[in-house]
Design a protein around this motif. Structure first.
Motif, PDB file in Angstrom:
ATOM      1  N   ALA A   1      16.200  20.166  -0.290  1.00 18.54           N
ATOM      2  CA  ALA A   1      17.480  20.751  -0.694  1.00 18.54           C
ATOM      3  C   ALA A   1      17.534  20.949  -2.198  1.00 18.54           C
ATOM      4  O   ALA A   1      18.039  21.965  -2.696  1.00 18.54           O
ATOM      5  N   GLN A   2      17.007  19.975  -2.931  1.00 17.01           N
ATOM      6  CA  GLN A   2      16.970  20.082  -4.388  1.00 17.01           C
ATOM      7  C   GLN A   2      16.162  21.302  -4.800  1.00 17.01           C
ATOM      8  O   GLN A   2      16.585  22.100  -5.645  1.00 17.01           O
ATOM      9  N   ASN A   3      14.987  21.466  -4.221  1.00 17.92           N
ATOM     10  CA  ASN A   3      14.153  22.609  -4.585  1.00 17.92           C
ATOM     11  C   ASN A   3      14.821  23.928  -4.212  1.00 17.92           C
ATOM     12  O   ASN A   3      14.780  24.894  -4.972  1.00 17.92           O
ATOM     13  N   TYR A   4      15.421  23.964  -3.052  1.00 16.36           N
ATOM     14  CA  TYR A   4      16.061  25.210  -2.612  1.00 16.36           C
ATOM     15  C   TYR A   4      17.197  25.608  -3.554  1.00 16.36           C
ATOM     16  O   TYR A   4      17.254  26.756  -4.021  1.00 16.36           O
ATOM     17  N   TYR A   5      18.067  24.666  -3.877  1.00 14.97           N
ATOM     18  CA  TYR A   5      19.224  25.009  -4.702  1.00 14.97           C
ATOM     19  C   TYR A   5      18.860  25.152  -6.181  1.00 14.97           C
ATOM     20  O   TYR A   5      19.175  26.161  -6.820  1.00 14.97           O
ATOM     21  N   GLN A   6      18.187  24.150  -6.734  1.00 16.82           N
ATOM     22  CA  GLN A   6      17.922  24.143  -8.164  1.00 16.82           C
ATOM     23  C   GLN A   6      16.918  25.210  -8.582  1.00 16.82           C
ATOM     24  O   GLN A   6      17.059  25.836  -9.632  1.00 16.82           O
ATOM     25  N   GLU A   7      15.893  25.425  -7.772  1.00 21.64           N
ATOM     26  CA  GLU A   7      14.864  26.373  -8.176  1.00 21.64           C
ATOM     27  C   GLU A   7      15.325  27.815  -8.019  1.00 21.64           C
ATOM     28  O   GLU A   7      14.805  28.711  -8.676  1.00 21.64           O
ATOM     29  N   ASP A   8      16.302  28.071  -7.147  1.00 19.62           N
ATOM     30  CA  ASP A   8      16.927  29.399  -7.137  1.00 19.62           C
ATOM     31  C   ASP A   8      17.590  29.651  -8.480  1.00 19.62           C
ATOM     32  O   ASP A   8      17.434  30.718  -9.089  1.00 19.62           O
ATOM     33  N   SER A   9      18.324  28.646  -8.971  1.00 21.80           N
ATOM     34  CA  SER A   9      18.973  28.783 -10.279  1.00 21.80           C
ATOM     35  C   SER A   9      17.935  29.021 -11.371  1.00 21.80           C
ATOM     36  O   SER A   9      18.160  29.824 -12.298  1.00 21.80           O
TER      37      SER A   9
ATOM     38  N   SER B   1       5.399  33.000 -17.550  1.00 19.03           N
ATOM     39  CA  SER B   1       4.378  32.099 -17.021  1.00 19.03           C
ATOM     40  C   SER B   1       4.944  31.086 -16.035  1.00 19.03           C
ATOM     41  O   SER B   1       4.200  30.457 -15.293  1.00 19.03           O
ATOM     42  N   GLN B   2       6.260  30.910 -16.045  1.00 18.34           N
ATOM     43  CA  GLN B   2       6.893  29.995 -15.091  1.00 18.34           C
ATOM     44  C   GLN B   2       7.396  30.707 -13.836  1.00 18.34           C
ATOM     45  O   GLN B   2       7.650  30.067 -12.818  1.00 18.34           O
ATOM     46  N   ARG B   3       7.552  32.011 -13.909  1.00 16.02           N
ATOM     47  CA  ARG B   3       8.278  32.741 -12.868  1.00 16.02           C
ATOM     48  C   ARG B   3       7.724  32.506 -11.468  1.00 16.02           C
ATOM     49  O   ARG B   3       8.465  32.131 -10.542  1.00 16.02           O
ATOM     50  N   ASP B   4       6.439  32.692 -11.295  1.00 18.33           N
ATOM     51  CA  ASP B   4       5.862  32.566  -9.956  1.00 18.33           C
ATOM     52  C   ASP B   4       5.866  31.124  -9.463  1.00 18.33           C
ATOM     53  O   ASP B   4       6.031  30.874  -8.259  1.00 18.33           O
ATOM     54  N   GLU B   5       5.691  30.169 -10.379  1.00 15.63           N
ATOM     55  CA  GLU B   5       5.678  28.768  -9.954  1.00 15.63           C
ATOM     56  C   GLU B   5       7.070  28.294  -9.552  1.00 15.63           C
ATOM     57  O   GLU B   5       7.230  27.565  -8.571  1.00 15.63           O
ATOM     58  N   GLU B   6       8.095  28.708 -10.288  1.00 17.12           N
ATOM     59  CA  GLU B   6       9.455  28.343  -9.898  1.00 17.12           C
ATOM     60  C   GLU B   6       9.806  28.971  -8.542  1.00 17.12           C
ATOM     61  O   GLU B   6      10.470  28.351  -7.704  1.00 17.12           O
ATOM     62  N   LEU B   7       9.339  30.183  -8.334  1.00 17.70           N
ATOM     63  CA  LEU B   7       9.563  30.826  -7.036  1.00 17.70           C
ATOM     64  C   LEU B   7       8.866  30.056  -5.924  1.00 17.70           C
ATOM     65  O   LEU B   7       9.432  29.881  -4.830  1.00 17.70           O
ATOM     66  N   MET B   8       7.657  29.568  -6.196  1.00 17.57           N
ATOM     67  CA  MET B   8       6.957  28.780  -5.184  1.00 17.57           C
ATOM     68  C   MET B   8       7.723  27.498  -4.868  1.00 17.57           C
ATOM     69  O   MET B   8       7.834  27.106  -3.696  1.00 17.57           O
ATOM     70  N   HIS B   9       8.289  26.847  -5.887  1.00 15.09           N
ATOM     71  CA  HIS B   9       9.063  25.625  -5.651  1.00 15.09           C
ATOM     72  C   HIS B   9      10.282  25.935  -4.779  1.00 15.09           C
ATOM     73  O   HIS B   9      10.614  25.176  -3.862  1.00 15.09           O
ATOM     74  N   PHE B  10      10.943  27.060  -5.061  1.00 13.54           N
ATOM     75  CA  PHE B  10      12.076  27.473  -4.229  1.00 13.54           C
ATOM     76  C   PHE B  10      11.626  27.715  -2.786  1.00 13.54           C
ATOM     77  O   PHE B  10      12.267  27.249  -1.834  1.00 13.54           O
ATOM     78  N   MET B  11      10.538  28.440  -2.630  1.00 11.51           N
ATOM     79  CA  MET B  11      10.078  28.780  -1.276  1.00 11.51           C
ATOM     80  C   MET B  11       9.630  27.541  -0.508  1.00 11.51           C
ATOM     81  O   MET B  11       9.776  27.477   0.721  1.00 11.51           O
ATOM     82  N   GLU B  12       9.090  26.558  -1.210  1.00 14.74           N
ATOM     83  CA  GLU B  12       8.727  25.298  -0.554  1.00 14.74           C
ATOM     84  C   GLU B  12       9.975  24.645   0.042  1.00 14.74           C
ATOM     85  O   GLU B  12       9.982  24.192   1.185  1.00 14.74           O
ATOM     86  N   GLY B  13      11.049  24.570  -0.755  1.00 13.86           N
ATOM     87  CA  GLY B  13      12.280  23.982  -0.248  1.00 13.86           C
ATOM     88  C   GLY B  13      12.842  24.774   0.916  1.00 13.86           C
ATOM     89  O   GLY B  13      13.262  24.207   1.939  1.00 13.86           O
ATOM     90  N   LYS B  14      12.851  26.090   0.780  1.00 16.39           N
ATOM     91  CA  LYS B  14      13.337  26.958   1.856  1.00 16.39           C
ATOM     92  C   LYS B  14      12.531  26.738   3.132  1.00 16.39           C
ATOM     93  O   LYS B  14      13.106  26.592   4.226  1.00 16.39           O
ATOM     94  N   PHE B  15      11.221  26.703   3.009  1.00 19.34           N
ATOM     95  CA  PHE B  15      10.350  26.550   4.175  1.00 19.34           C
ATOM     96  C   PHE B  15      10.598  25.222   4.885  1.00 19.34           C
ATOM     97  O   PHE B  15      10.677  25.162   6.123  1.00 19.34           O
TER      98      PHE B  15
END
Length: 239
Positions: free
Chosen positions: A164-172, A195-209
């Protein structure tokens, strides 16, 4: 709704993996709770950018780089992620192995992010060596709540609260990066975010998944709802 948030939602939030048992739950929480928090976060970021650009000096770039280093420095990242890894009981390791992998990978990502903030400080001539940051308090202190394991104080947090943390915070984080890339031309600041863009997106997608895959029952949904309640209150100021 702001076009930046709308673009992110259409690209990454609304799409659903076929057959995902927790997807309906996630989409409901998104509409009922997350959207308001994300709109608040984006509005704050855009207002900050406008204020920073209007200042006509570079002090804000130094301040942001120091704060970023404090939040994502090697020592903070290792403490935070390793505490979260250790909080999963041995008997539950197999069940939550994907969540464990998510955090193990994120240790490396966050440590690398701190180097991007250091790049700005070095590139602008504000420090000569990264070691100097150890003597600058602002580069080592950050005000974020320790709820998710920035120290070893909270080993009881349920593993799915991490998702939940990754889904909410990493979207922000993702929409904040999109905002800076849309508004700021300085090549070092853009490097700091690109340089952070794709990694933050991966963290979000991990939470979503993980939510889509694992949160199909009231028992697995409860820690996600509790974590979002906390985040919306502490970070977005929504009661």
């Amino acid at each position: 709704m702001h076009p930046i948030l709308e673009e992110f939602l259409d690209s990454w939030v609304w799409p659903v993996m076929p057959g995902a048992p927790g997807a309906e739950f996630r989409l409901r929480l998104t509409r009922e709770r997350c959207l308001k928090g994300w709109e608040i976060a984006l509005a704050r970021t855009l207002a900050e950018i406008d204020e920073e650009l209007a200042s006509n000096d570079e002090a804000w770039k130094k301040d942001r780089a120091l704060r970023g280093y404090a939040a994502e420095g090697v020592h903070m990242s290792i403490k935070q992620m390793s505490a979260q890894l250790l909080s999963v009981d041995i008997g539950e390791q197999e069940r939550y192995i994907d969540l464990q992998r998510m955090r193990a990978r994120q240790i490396w990502d966050e440590c690398k992010h701190s180097k991007l903030h250091a790049d700005v400080l070095l590139g602008k001539g504000w420090i000569k060596d990264e070691r100097e940051l150890m003597d600058i308090a602002q580069a080592n202190v950050q005000p974020l709540p320790a709820y998710f394991g920035m120290s070893m104080m909270f080993p009881h947090i349920h593993p799915l609260a991490r998702a939940a943390q990754n889904y909410y915070q990493e979207d922000s984080a993702c929409i904040g990066i999109m905002a800076y890339l849309a508004r700021v031309d300085d090549p070092l600041v853009r490097h700091e975010h690109l340089s952070q863009r794709d990694e933050e997106l991966m963290h979000f997608m991990e939470g979503k998944f993980q939510i889509d895959l694992l949160c199909a029952t009231p028992q697995t949904q409860q820690p996600v709802e509790e974590a979002l309640d906390y985040l919306l209150h502490q970070v977005a100021g929504i009661r």
